[in-house]
Design a protein around this motif. Structure first.
Motif, mmCIF file in Angstrom:
data_model
loop_
_atom_site.group_PDB
_atom_site.id
_atom_site.type_symbol
_atom_site.label_atom_id
_atom_site.label_comp_id
_atom_site.label_asym_id
_atom_site.label_seq_id
_atom_site.Cartn_x
_atom_site.Cartn_y
_atom_site.Cartn_z
ATOM 1 N N ALA A 45 2.045 -3.265 -6.378
ATOM 2 C CA ALA A 45 0.686 -2.799 -6.987
ATOM 3 C C ALA A 45 -0.331 -2.754 -5.718
ATOM 4 C CB ALA A 45 0.199 -3.635 -8.006
ATOM 5 N N ALA A 46 0.064 -4.051 -5.125
ATOM 6 C CA ALA A 46 -1.202 -3.729 -3.848
ATOM 7 C C ALA A 46 -0.757 -2.902 -2.670
ATOM 8 C CB ALA A 46 -0.621 -5.340 -3.146
ATOM 9 N N MET A 47 0.688 -2.660 -2.423
ATOM 10 C CA MET A 47 0.780 -1.613 -1.672
ATOM 11 C C MET A 47 0.599 -0.158 -1.927
ATOM 12 S SD MET A 47 4.285 -2.536 0.304
ATOM 13 C CE MET A 47 5.465 -2.619 -1.266
ATOM 14 N N THR A 48 0.688 -0.049 -3.250
ATOM 15 C CA THR A 48 0.214 1.394 -4.068
ATOM 16 C C THR A 48 -1.276 1.463 -3.933
ATOM 17 O OG1 THR A 48 1.981 1.162 -5.747
ATOM 18 C CG2 THR A 48 0.429 2.781 -6.339
ATOM 19 N N LEU A 49 -1.955 0.395 -4.374
ATOM 20 C CA LEU A 49 -3.453 0.956 -4.259
ATOM 21 C C LEU A 49 -4.044 0.969 -2.978
ATOM 22 C CD1 LEU A 49 -4.741 -1.393 -6.911
ATOM 23 C CD2 LEU A 49 -5.659 0.932 -6.482
#
Length: 341
Positions: free
Chosen positions: A77-81
């Motif tokens: 999620a962190a990489m995506t955002l």
């Protein structure tokens, strides 16, 4: 001292006027916007939805609950955002408390500090993408031990936009604050007061002194959530905050395990907190709110006319706080920006 806008938790639905307030925060030059989760709305979906209309502000979670997701899911999620926002994401994490962790997420709570350390190490390994992730911790194993035996170390298919994404840790007790200084890039305090600045400086210093510390006091962020109510009548402004404090002192956590209560009691309100907790537990919520003294509100919040808030801000600016996270409508944001300017 920078300013941030904290959307906070949802109640029955999305807070009214958030889109307009976020736009105003960016127009005013606020540094960041933040979303939260507990056991209702999640923090990632609103941040992506509302954050898509911004171009400059940092986008942070305050907090993403670790028990809600595995470390690798959080890293995904962190990489995506971070990709979607052009490198503006800040991952704010927190352990929460046993009522939520065990009651809502069905996860074990014991030894939250050791669990947090492992969690952050795995998130960082995924984001760095230097090799397939293997981890043999007490709480987390990659691949999983004791299953089919078919699991194998994997490396994210997504190349991160940044090989390091800032991680801030929510903490209230001194041991957890020290852990934040050791393993994180920032600290997210709740119920911070300039009166306790020395107490928290000592806890942070303990973490900074550890050999594995990543940061120093000069490059470590402290983003404190601070209620703000602008009103010419101080008591009327304090009345807006009293129910919030009564809820956290009396209604959050178990009677003997309430980190919020402990943080507020340390300011010299042990007897008051005991009274509030007893009233709240007996269902007398209005009386519990009425038992919150104005002095307690003023220690933990900025309330009253703009001139009073401007005068009191100097105490916050002299503290370890580097960013003030405020909630409110566009008018509140304009007032605090004026006071801080």
């Amino acid at each position: 001292m920078k300013l941030g806008y904290h959307v906070g938790y949802w109640s029955t639905g999305a807070p009214a006027g958030v889109v307009e307030t976020i736009a105003e925060a960016e127009r005013l030059g606020f540094d960041s916007i933040w979303t939260a989760e507990a056991y209702g709305s999640d923090c990632l979906t609103p941040l992506a939805w509302w954050g898509s209309a911004t171009s400059r502000v940092k986008l942070g979670t305050n907090i993403l609950q670790m028990s809600a997701r595995t470390p690798t899911a959080t890293a995904m999620a962190a990489m995506t955002l971070d990709h979607l926002s052009g490198g503006r994401f800040v991952l704010g994490l927190g352990a929460s408390g046993p009522q939520v962790v065990e009651g809502w997420y069905g996860q074990p709570y014991p030894r939250p500090l050791a669990r947090t350390r492992e969690y952050i190490e795995i998130v960082r390994a995924v984001v760095a993408r230097q090799a397939p992730v293997e981890y043999g911790g007490q709480f987390f194993q990659l691949p999983y031990q004791g299953g089919t035996g078919l699991g194998k170390p994997l490396k994210s298919t997504v190349h991160p936009l940044r090989t390091e994404i800032p991680i801030y840790l929510a903490a209230e007790g001194p041991k957890n604050v020290a852990l934040a200084a050791e393993v994180a890039d920032g600290w997210l305090p709740l119920f911070f007061s300039p009166k306790a600045d020395g107490f928290y400086r000592s806890a942070l210093a303990e973490g900074f002194a550890r050999p594995s510390a990543r940061r120093t006091p000069d490059d470590f962020e402290v983003a404190a959530s601070v209620p703000v109510v602008v009103d010419d009548d101080v008591e009327r402004a304090a009345d807006r905050i009293r129910p919030h404090l009564a809820l956290y002192v009396g209604g959050m956590g178990a009677k003997n395990v309430n980190f919020h209560r402990e943080a507020i009691a340390r300011l010299g309100y042990e007897d008051v907190c005991e009274t509030i907790q007893e009233l709240y537990a007996s269902g007398r919520k209005q009386e519990a709110a009425a038992a919150v003294p104005t002095a307690m509100v003023e220690d933990l919040a900025l309330v009253g006319p703009v001139a009073k808030i401007k005068d009191e801000l100097s105490k916050w600016e002299e503290s370890v706080v580097t960013t003030l996270l405020v909630q409110g409508d566009p008018g509140t944001l304009r007032a605090i920006a004026e006071a801080a300017g």
